[in-house]
Design a protein around this motif. Structure first.
Motif, PDB file in Angstrom:
ATOM      1  N   ALA A   1       0.865  -1.172   0.000  1.00 51.91           N
ATOM      2  CA  ALA A   1       0.000   0.000   0.000  1.00 51.91           C
ATOM      3  C   ALA A   1       0.903   1.224   0.000  1.00 51.91           C
ATOM      4  O   ALA A   1       1.936   1.226   0.670  1.00 51.91           O
ATOM      5  N   ALA A   2       0.552   2.238  -0.769  1.00 52.49           N
ATOM      6  CA  ALA A   2       1.424   3.406  -0.874  1.00 52.49           C
ATOM      7  C   ALA A   2       0.604   4.676  -1.040  1.00 52.49           C
ATOM      8  O   ALA A   2      -0.542   4.651  -1.493  1.00 52.49           O
ATOM      9  N   GLY A   3       1.220   5.769  -0.652  1.00 49.60           N
ATOM     10  CA  GLY A   3       0.611   7.079  -0.867  1.00 49.60           C
ATOM     11  C   GLY A   3       0.929   7.572  -2.266  1.00 49.60           C
ATOM     12  O   GLY A   3       2.040   7.389  -2.752  1.00 49.60           O
TER      13      GLY A   3
ATOM     14  N   LEU B   1       3.425   8.957   9.072  1.00 56.68           N
ATOM     15  CA  LEU B   1       3.249   9.349   7.686  1.00 56.68           C
ATOM     16  C   LEU B   1       4.004  10.652   7.472  1.00 56.68           C
ATOM     17  O   LEU B   1       4.674  11.142   8.364  1.00 56.68           O
ATOM     18  N   GLU B   2       3.934  11.182   6.240  1.00 56.41           N
ATOM     19  CA  GLU B   2       4.778  12.311   5.911  1.00 56.41           C
ATOM     20  C   GLU B   2       4.068  13.641   6.175  1.00 56.41           C
ATOM     21  O   GLU B   2       2.847  13.732   6.143  1.00 56.41           O
TER      22      GLU B   2
ATOM     23  N   TYR C   1       5.957  15.314   1.564  1.00 58.08           N
ATOM     24  CA  TYR C   1       5.293  14.832   0.341  1.00 58.08           C
ATOM     25  C   TYR C   1       5.768  15.638  -0.871  1.00 58.08           C
ATOM     26  O   TYR C   1       6.055  15.084  -1.925  1.00 58.08           O
TER      27      TYR C   1
ATOM     28  N   GLY D   1       5.985   4.669   0.353  1.00 57.06           N
ATOM     29  CA  GLY D   1       5.569   3.640   1.303  1.00 57.06           C
ATOM     30  C   GLY D   1       6.721   3.242   2.207  1.00 57.06           C
ATOM     31  O   GLY D   1       7.831   3.773   2.090  1.00 57.06           O
TER      32      GLY D   1
ATOM     33  N   THR E   1      -3.320   4.122  -1.766  1.00 55.23           N
ATOM     34  CA  THR E   1      -4.379   4.112  -0.745  1.00 55.23           C
ATOM     35  C   THR E   1      -4.766   5.506  -0.271  1.00 55.23           C
ATOM     36  O   THR E   1      -5.788   5.678   0.382  1.00 55.23           O
ATOM     37  N   ASP E   2      -3.926   6.499  -0.565  1.00 50.84           N
ATOM     38  CA  ASP E   2      -4.246   7.870  -0.176  1.00 50.84           C
ATOM     39  C   ASP E   2      -3.468   8.800  -1.087  1.00 50.84           C
ATOM     40  O   ASP E   2      -2.386   8.449  -1.551  1.00 50.84           O
TER      41      ASP E   2
ATOM     42  N   CYS F   1      -1.386  12.195  -1.883  1.00 56.24           N
ATOM     43  CA  CYS F   1      -0.470  13.035  -1.117  1.00 56.24           C
ATOM     44  C   CYS F   1      -0.013  14.244  -1.924  1.00 56.24           C
ATOM     45  O   CYS F   1       1.149  14.625  -1.888  1.00 56.24           O
TER      46      CYS F   1
END
Ligand code: HPA
Length: 272
Positions: free
Chosen positions: A112-114, A191-192, A197, A209, A233-234, A236
């Motif tokens: 899963a990665a932003g 998270l960042e 980001y 990720g 998954t999100d 950024c």
């Protein structure tokens, strides 16, 4: 390290009798349901395998699963190890090395990665074409295990170009709308920040990720061809950044799961 790898391999071989896995698969956050498509023959708890690390994250259950996916013999890591859990990099890649010693020919990794690329959307798949390692260390630091691979492994093409083009072909045929891009690994577990980001996008990453790169480095070191894919998954990018909640990440991963399963299954079926 080598005797530990051999002990783990021998133990597993005793448990799985004559079973010979040809493909290793690492399932990332929220992607464990691929296991439902596997005709399971053996399932070993990580905690029963000598020297295997044991997963500490609830969203990753720890089992090594042997069976058929798309008619091919696979070994699946249900649950992986992250640097942020406090494992050494050697522990993080221990199962990858064991799978290689069990005789796998290729490795497929998901995570899963932003999303850093503004063209992406939540629940998109991104085939990883290259990476940037921003984790503070890597699994090859220290004495080289020359029986596994060379001191200075080449990293100019860490992701197998054949599997990348096959994946894109599968994606086109099934309209999976798969993206391609560069994955940057960070240590986590936080998270960042928005500034981070922005920085990660500027240095050329399309997704961020906390996993995968150590495993890929260990695989490349052992001359094991790798395919890797992220579920975004999100998002950024400025204007789309929301507070990240683990449940949202799991939901977005679950939504992408059918496409992910199809992609991995067909990709395996296509291998010679
Ligand atoms: N950053 C880092 N790791 C992640 C993210 C993110 O935004 N989303 C899922 N894994």
């Amino acid at each position: 390290m080598l005797p530990h790898l051999q002990e783990a391999t021998t133990y597993i071989q005793q448990q799985i009798e004559q079973f010979q896995p040809d493909f290793g698969i690492v399932l990332g956050t929220g992607l464990g349901a691929l296991v439902q498509d596997i005709a399971v023959q053996y399932a070993l708890d990580y905690q029963d395998i000598p020297h295997f690390p044991v997963s500490t994250v609830e969203s990753h259950s720890g089992k090594l699963i042997f069976g058929q996916l798309g008619g091919r013999n696979v070994v699946v890591m249900q649950g992986r190890f992250h640097y942020y859990e406090g494992y050494t990099m050697e522990q993080v890649v221990f199962p990858i090395r064991v799978m290689k010693m069990l005789g796998i020919q290729k490795l497929l990794v998901s995570n899963a990665a932003g999303g850093l690329n503004p063209q992406f959307n939540t629940s998109d798949l991104m085939v990883i074409t290259d990476h940037i390692n921003l984790q503070p260390t890597n699994p090859l630091i220290g004495k080289n295990l020359s029986t596994l691979g060379p001191r200075f492994p080449d990293m100019s093409e860490p992701y197998d170009p054949d599997m990348i083009s096959q994946a894109l072909d599968i994606s086109e045929r099934h309209n999976l709308n798969v993206q391609t891009g560069v994955y940057v690994s960070v240590p986590g577990p936080m998270l960042e920040t928005k500034a981070e980001y922005k920085y990660l996008g500027l240095i050329g990453a399309d997704a961020v990720g906390m996993s995968t790169v150590p495993e890929v480095i260990a695989a490349v070191h052992m001359n094991l061809p790798v395919f890797a894919v992220s579920v975004i998954t999100d998002m950024c990018v400025p204007g789309k950044i929301k507070k990240v909640i683990l449940q949202d990440i799991l939901d977005a991963a679950a939504q992408a799961e059918p496409n992910m399963t199809l992609l991995i299954k067909e990709l395996i079926q296509r291998q010679p």
